[in-house]
Design an enzyme around this catalytic site. Sequence first.
Site, short mmCIF file in Angstrom:
data_model
loop_
_atom_site.label_atom_id
_atom_site.label_comp_id
_atom_site.label_asym_id
_atom_site.label_seq_id
_atom_site.Cartn_x
_atom_site.Cartn_y
_atom_site.Cartn_z
N GLY A 28 0.82 -1.21 0.00
CA GLY A 28 0.00 0.00 0.00
C GLY A 28 0.85 1.25 0.00
O GLY A 28 1.64 1.46 0.92
N GLY A 85 -0.21 4.43 0.17
CA GLY A 85 -0.87 5.61 0.70
C GLY A 85 -0.12 6.21 1.87
O GLY A 85 1.08 5.96 2.06
N PHE A 86 -0.82 6.98 2.69
CA PHE A 86 -0.17 7.66 3.82
C PHE A 86 0.45 6.65 4.78
O PHE A 86 1.59 6.83 5.24
CB PHE A 86 -1.19 8.52 4.57
CG PHE A 86 -1.68 9.70 3.80
CD1 PHE A 86 -0.87 10.81 3.59
CD2 PHE A 86 -2.96 9.72 3.26
CE1 PHE A 86 -1.32 11.90 2.87
CE2 PHE A 86 -3.43 10.81 2.54
CZ PHE A 86 -2.60 11.90 2.34
N GLU A 146 -17.11 19.33 0.57
CA GLU A 146 -16.10 20.03 -0.22
C GLU A 146 -16.41 19.97 -1.71
O GLU A 146 -16.25 20.97 -2.43
CB GLU A 146 -14.72 19.44 0.09
CG GLU A 146 -14.27 19.74 1.51
CD GLU A 146 -12.96 19.10 1.90
OE1 GLU A 146 -12.34 19.55 2.88
OE2 GLU A 146 -12.55 18.12 1.23
N ASP A 190 -6.84 2.70 7.11
CA ASP A 190 -8.20 2.20 6.87
C ASP A 190 -8.29 0.69 7.00
O ASP A 190 -9.38 0.15 7.16
CB ASP A 190 -8.66 2.60 5.47
CG ASP A 190 -8.92 4.08 5.33
OD1 ASP A 190 -9.32 4.70 6.33
OD2 ASP A 190 -8.73 4.62 4.23
N ALA A 208 -6.23 10.58 7.25
CA ALA A 208 -4.82 10.53 6.89
C ALA A 208 -3.90 10.56 8.11
O ALA A 208 -2.89 9.84 8.16
CB ALA A 208 -4.49 11.69 5.95
#
Length: 427
Positions: free
Chosen positions: A11, A13-14, A175, A304, A319
């Site tokens: 992964g 991601g963050f 948003e 997650d 995040a």
Amino acid sequence: MATVPRVVVVGGGFGGLSVVRALRNAPVQVIFIDKSNHHLFQPLLYQVATATLGPAEIATPLRQLVAKQKNVMLGLAELSGVDTVKRQILVNYLGKTDARFDFDYLVLATGATHNYFGHNEFAKFAPGLKRVGDAISVRDRILRVFEMAEMEDEPKKHQDLLTFVLVGGGPTGVELAGAIAELRRYTLASEYRRVDPQSAKVILLQSGDRILPSFHEDLSKAAHARLERLGVEVQTGVKVTGVDEAGVDTSTGRIASRTVIWTAGVTPSPAGKWLGSATDKAGRVMVNRNCEVEGQPGIFAVGDTACFETDGGPLPGVAQVALQQGNHVGAVIAARVSGNPEPEPFRYKDKGNMAVVGRNFAVIEIGGYRSAGFFAWLIWAFIHVVYLAATGNRLRVITQWIWSYLTFQRGSRLIVDAKDKAPRPTS
């Protein structure tokens, strides 16, 4: 490197990237696996979907980010399973199915995808927003319906073309609703001749009694009021019961719309099934105080993918949780392979919630501090720029934001799909 422990991180991601960076000085070989070749700054993905930013401004090649870290080998592959007995991962790449890689330590940071709450048939008509491809597809949809309306002899008969429905009143929905409202009010306002972009309707549906339910009620009300000033129709207490190519069925009636966007929730990767481990109701893997999977020593889950229980309930899928857990897991592994004492059990430092609602307005809460308005918007902008992965991204985003702020123009208004996949108007 063959004689040192092998750490497989899945992964980019963050969470995954922070694990890899935390192991930069550790005596390990890191195998870094992701099915995409880039790290994505998801909090700004809605700005790609609404043409303010381009994909390259919020996504950075993973090879660029780890180029100087000599103990890392990056692999472009998709995880398909984990053999916990042989301590191997199974991946698919270059047409090979279930190729195997050994590991001494494994970190699953495999993220989440859209959650249609048992109605996956909605996905065909209501795309979500989790990847670059999603954002480009949504951007194409939004821009194309204005072009289709312009070419209609009687656009008033096709108001459903210019009705945008967003399902889900969390930060992404709020948003995105604000950004679409400003796109049609400012950027597109004077560019069409037979259709008035300002006649477009933006509807935000929320099943709960208020938008931004994770925020303080006062901030939720402030965001609601701001959206209404932008011309967004906010409907709370409304449940979606059906979605098709012509609109949305809700608990209060039907809304005719050719552009429905799903912002209502996420579901984790099937990491629990891969590991055969306990999960919570959402499918997240249960982990201990070190983010280690229960009953699986040396196997960790972050972000997650993980359910980390606290006195206040599970940590949210944001995040900051992934970043902090990734740093902690990296420190734990580095200590174990070096024979040093492990760090104290993981404790999340809540750095607050924030959401932007159009230009000059955001809501933030950090500890006991709450703010809504222009100053909160400046804080939001500063924090988002700081956490971009690369210096080049920061400079490009700042430049584009300044240009958009001064001119109301958006620098990435491209319809890149040559095929006309937009729904046809009905007579």
